[in-house]
Motif scaffolding. Structure first.
Motif, short mmCIF file in Angstrom:
data_model
loop_
_atom_site.label_atom_id
_atom_site.label_comp_id
_atom_site.label_asym_id
_atom_site.label_seq_id
_atom_site.Cartn_x
_atom_site.Cartn_y
_atom_site.Cartn_z
N ASP A 22 -19.37 -16.32 -29.64
CA ASP A 22 -20.12 -16.32 -28.37
C ASP A 22 -21.63 -16.40 -28.58
O ASP A 22 -22.38 -16.44 -27.61
CB ASP A 22 -19.83 -15.02 -27.61
N ILE A 56 -19.32 -9.81 -23.08
CA ILE A 56 -19.81 -11.01 -22.41
C ILE A 56 -18.96 -11.24 -21.16
O ILE A 56 -17.76 -10.93 -21.16
CB ILE A 56 -19.78 -12.22 -23.37
N ARG A 58 -17.21 -13.80 -18.85
CA ARG A 58 -16.74 -15.18 -18.92
C ARG A 58 -15.78 -15.49 -17.79
O ARG A 58 -14.98 -14.65 -17.42
CB ARG A 58 -15.97 -15.41 -20.22
N ALA A 68 -20.60 -18.67 -19.51
CA ALA A 68 -20.84 -17.23 -19.52
C ALA A 68 -21.84 -16.83 -18.45
O ALA A 68 -22.78 -17.57 -18.16
CB ALA A 68 -21.36 -16.84 -20.90
#
Ligand SMILES: CC(C)(COP(=O)(O)OP(=O)(O)OC[C@H]1O[C@@H](n2cnc3c(N)ncnc32)[C@H](O)[C@@H]1OP(=O)(O)O)[C@@H](O)C(=O)NCCC(=O)NCCS
Length: 165
Positions: A22, A56, A58, A68
């Motif tokens: 990521d 994160i 998403r 994202a």
């Protein structure tokens, strides 16, 4: 449905652990929140440090809207933790993603027995200070003229703490 309301819908974001895959997305997000953005290499180097972890936001899937929406990085040493950074993509702000990212960090820290969470924030950063106050953080120290801004202005850093016990 208009584009802005679509972008502001955050219930379809999943909050998942941040991995080295990521880092490029995280770096691109960071550049949308800070004057001195962190490269994907810097974020990757942090993530490789054992006490550092993150989440994160998403959207599931591979389509145009799977990108994202924000991420957070934190570090836990002994029972004391620190937020290293948090950023939400501008078009997804004020829709609960920052709150959800911080919530994921708090859940993990409580599960690991952390006693307190610290962070440092520019007192002029109204949005962030409001988020942290809503989460229950208190200001425990101030560092005058800590951040420099374009044109030579300087602002105070607030050191904030949340007791997790
Ligand atoms: C700070 C930041 C992460 C907040 O993310 P966000 O997803 O917009 O925040 P949320 O929508 O989850 O807001 C949660 C709470 O924070 C406060 N808040 C967030 N944005 C606010 C704003 N623009 N004005 C006033 N309060 C705000 C509110 O209390 C809000 O709760 P409410 O919507 O029920 O009133 C985001 O503004 C950002 O990425 N800023 C740039 C990077 C940055 O400054 N990071 C912090 C560095 S210390």
């Amino acid at each position: 449905m208009s584009a802005p309301s679509l972008f502001r819908r955050t219930s379809d974001f999943e909050i998942v652990p941040l991995t080295v895959e990521d880092c490029a997305d995280a770096s691109a997000l960071h550049a949308q929140g800070f004057r001195r953005p962190w490269s994907d290499g810097e974020i990757s180097a942090l993530l490789h440090q054992e006490p550092v972890f993150g989440f994160i936001a998403r959207r599931p899937g591979n389509g145009w809207n799977s990108s994202a929406g924000g991420f957070v990085l934190a570090r836990l040493v002994e029972d004391e933790a620190e937020i290293l950074t948090i950023v939400v993509r501008p078009r997804n702000r004020r829709a609960g993603l920052g709150w959800r990212l911080m919530g994921a960090v708090l859940r993990q820290l409580r599960a690991e027995g952390a006693a307190s969470l610290f962070l440092e924030v520019d007192e002029a950063n109204r949005e962030a200070v409001a988020l942290y106050r809503k989460l229950g953080f208190d200001t425990v120290a101030e560092r005058a003229a800590y951040y420099d801004h374009d044109g030579g202005a300087r602002s105070t850093a607030l050191v904030m703490r949340l007791n997790l016990g």
